[in-house]
Design an enzyme around this catalytic site. Structure first.
Site, PDB file in Angstrom:
ATOM      1  N   SER A 141       0.812  -1.217   0.000  1.00 42.27           N
ATOM      2  CA  SER A 141       0.000   0.000   0.000  1.00 42.27           C
ATOM      3  C   SER A 141       0.850   1.274   0.000  1.00 42.27           C
ATOM      4  CB  SER A 141      -0.895   0.007   1.230  1.00 42.27           C
ATOM      5  OG  SER A 141      -1.551   1.248   1.325  1.00 42.27           O
ATOM      6  N   ARG A 148     -18.819 -10.970 -16.918  1.00 43.06           N
ATOM      7  CA  ARG A 148     -18.723 -12.383 -17.310  1.00 43.06           C
ATOM      8  C   ARG A 148     -19.771 -13.207 -16.558  1.00 43.06           C
ATOM      9  NH1 ARG A 148     -13.069 -14.989 -15.716  1.00 43.06           N
ATOM     10  NH2 ARG A 148     -13.879 -14.318 -13.687  1.00 43.06           N
ATOM     11  N   THR A 149     -19.883 -12.976 -15.261  1.00 43.11           N
ATOM     12  CA  THR A 149     -20.844 -13.727 -14.453  1.00 43.11           C
ATOM     13  C   THR A 149     -22.127 -12.911 -14.321  1.00 43.11           C
ATOM     14  OG1 THR A 149     -18.948 -14.568 -13.235  1.00 43.11           O
ATOM     15  CG2 THR A 149     -21.129 -14.951 -12.249  1.00 43.11           C
ATOM     16  N   ASP A 164     -14.208   5.496  -1.956  1.00 40.68           N
ATOM     17  CA  ASP A 164     -13.804   5.000  -3.284  1.00 40.68           C
ATOM     18  C   ASP A 164     -14.635   5.659  -4.385  1.00 40.68           C
ATOM     19  OD1 ASP A 164     -11.788   3.239  -2.463  1.00 40.68           O
ATOM     20  OD2 ASP A 164     -13.249   1.678  -1.999  1.00 40.68           O
ATOM     21  N   TYR A 210      -4.087   1.074 -12.110  1.00 38.50           N
ATOM     22  CA  TYR A 210      -3.010   2.069 -12.170  1.00 38.50           C
ATOM     23  C   TYR A 210      -1.642   1.425 -12.418  1.00 38.50           C
ATOM     24  CZ  TYR A 210      -2.884   0.726  -7.262  1.00 38.50           C
ATOM     25  OH  TYR A 210      -2.855  -0.001  -6.106  1.00 38.50           O
ATOM     26  N   GLY A 262      -6.219   4.769 -13.244  1.00 42.15           N
ATOM     27  CA  GLY A 262      -6.699   4.678 -11.863  1.00 42.15           C
ATOM     28  C   GLY A 262      -5.883   5.419 -10.811  1.00 42.15           C
ATOM     29  N   LYS A 266     -13.508  -4.942   3.271  1.00 43.10           N
ATOM     30  CA  LYS A 266     -14.328  -3.737   3.098  1.00 43.10           C
ATOM     31  C   LYS A 266     -15.810  -3.969   3.410  1.00 43.10           C
ATOM     32  CE  LYS A 266     -11.459  -1.289  -0.243  1.00 43.10           C
ATOM     33  NZ  LYS A 266     -11.486  -0.526  -1.508  1.00 43.10           N
ATOM     34  N   SER A 273      -0.698   4.051   0.962  1.00 43.80           N
ATOM     35  CA  SER A 273      -1.441   4.914   1.895  1.00 43.80           C
ATOM     36  C   SER A 273      -0.578   5.452   3.038  1.00 43.80           C
ATOM     37  CB  SER A 273      -2.655   4.168   2.450  1.00 43.80           C
ATOM     38  OG  SER A 273      -3.560   3.919   1.403  1.00 43.80           O
ATOM     39  N   ALA A 322     -18.553  -6.339 -12.294  1.00 42.11           N
ATOM     40  CA  ALA A 322     -19.586  -6.195 -11.261  1.00 42.11           C
ATOM     41  C   ALA A 322     -19.067  -6.731  -9.925  1.00 42.11           C
ATOM     42  CB  ALA A 322     -20.857  -6.926 -11.691  1.00 42.11           C
ATOM     43  N   GLY A 323     -17.758  -6.603  -9.704  1.00 44.59           N
ATOM     44  CA  GLY A 323     -17.144  -7.089  -8.465  1.00 44.59           C
ATOM     45  C   GLY A 323     -17.102  -6.012  -7.394  1.00 44.59           C
TER      46      GLY A 323
END
Ligand code: ATR
Length: 285
Positions: free
Chosen positions: A24, A161-162, A111, A234, A255, A75, A26, A137-138
């Site tokens: 990270s 995909r799913t 985010d 990114y 990103g 998260k 951060s 869609a994750g």
């Protein structure tokens, strides 16, 4: 002996919960901000295993922590251990920032806001009335889809995909914000039309991320045609997806800005300080 005065008995704490956390940036970002602003805060990485997450949250609540960030894979998991979550975080189904207020822990999601701030800065426009194609869609997709819908997009064509995951995400937006999401799969004949009518195309998947740099979910480059194209990856800074889009006259955004602004936003929430444009420019360049 040289005495180090940078951390004292009065220093307050910030941190990052996740697993892994070693990669990270951060800690560098937040510790730089504290130094620039002269605030007596220190930000530390806190790698934790899943079975110890609740214990760690209780420990942070009981000690001199002002707040903390949460990253993969906690998260969503973290939300049930907090005293409250913002409406937006609940819709997004994820919290990446926690602030302690009067001894209680509150969850936020920066985010979506980070994504939006970076988009507005780079694109010079917003999502009002726009037609958007979103790939994925994750976990990364949901805050972005919710934010775009809250910002007044006209349509989101969601491709994954799913299908079960895109249908679930579409329901969250259509039932709680506005009925604007239509679900596609990559084989749909009408997908090309959705691209053609779109103003903005966003990749929220990990396809194209280092070391998988020769891959893109869109193999037919004629799908790109002057739109604004955003990849939340990114590393590399220009994915194949972005390079293909650029070669078709699209404005491209990577990103890095989202990563930067989700952190800036978190810091602003913890400290109540609005980071000036001048500091932002210095830090980003
Ligand atoms: P994140 O939190 O980064 O979003 P995730 O929840 O695992 O991670 O979601 C990754 C996204 O990338 C998903 O939309 C995933 O598609 P599926 O829902 O079908 O798994 C997408 N993805 C990853 N690898 C992919 C691949 N090879 N082809 C198509 N989609 C892929």
């Amino acid at each position: 002996m040289v005495i180090d005065y940078s951390v004292t008995g009065k220093t307050k704490l910030l941190g990052l919960i996740g697993n892994p956390v070693e990669h990270s940036i951060s800690p560098q970002l937040h510790n730089s901000l504290s130094k620039i602003l002269g605030l007596d805060l220190i930000y530390v990485p806190l790698r934790v295993d899943k079975e110890d997450l609740e214990t760690l949250v209780k420990a942070l609540k009981a000690t001199e922590f002002v707040g903390f960030n949460v990253t993969v894979p906690y998260k969503r998991e973290i939300m049930k251990f907090l005293d409250g979550n913002t409406k937006e975080a609940i819709l997004m189904g994820s919290v990446n920032t926690v602030k302690k207020i009067d001894g209680r822990l509150y969850g936020y999601n920066t985010d979506g806001e980070g994504f939006l701030r970076a988009f507005k800065e780079a694109a010079g426009t917003d999502f009002k009335g726009k037609k958007v194609v979103m790939l994925g869609a994750g976990g990364a997709a949901r805050p972005i889809a919710v934010k775009i819908a809250l910002e007044g997009a006209e349509k989101i064509s969601l491709v994954n995909r799913t299908t079960q995951k895109s249908v679930e995400l579409a329901e969250v937006v259509n039932e709680n914000i506005a009925e604007i999401v239509q679900v596609y799969n990559f084989e749909d004949k009408t997908l090309k039309l959705a691209f053609e009518e779109s103003d903005i195309i966003i990749n929220t998947t990990s396809v194209g991320m280092s070391p998988d740099i020769d891959n893109s979910l869109i193999s037919d480059t004629s799908y790109f045609n002057g739109q604004i194209v955003y990849d939340i990856i990114y590393n590399p800074v220009k994915t194949k997806f972005l390079a293909d889009a650029e070669s078709r006259g699209c404005k491209i955004i990577n990103g890095l800005g989202m990563l930067f602004y989700q952190g800036i936003n978190a810091y602003e929430i913890w400290t109540g300080v609005k980071i000036s444009e001048e500091i932002l420019r210095d830090l980003y360049n």
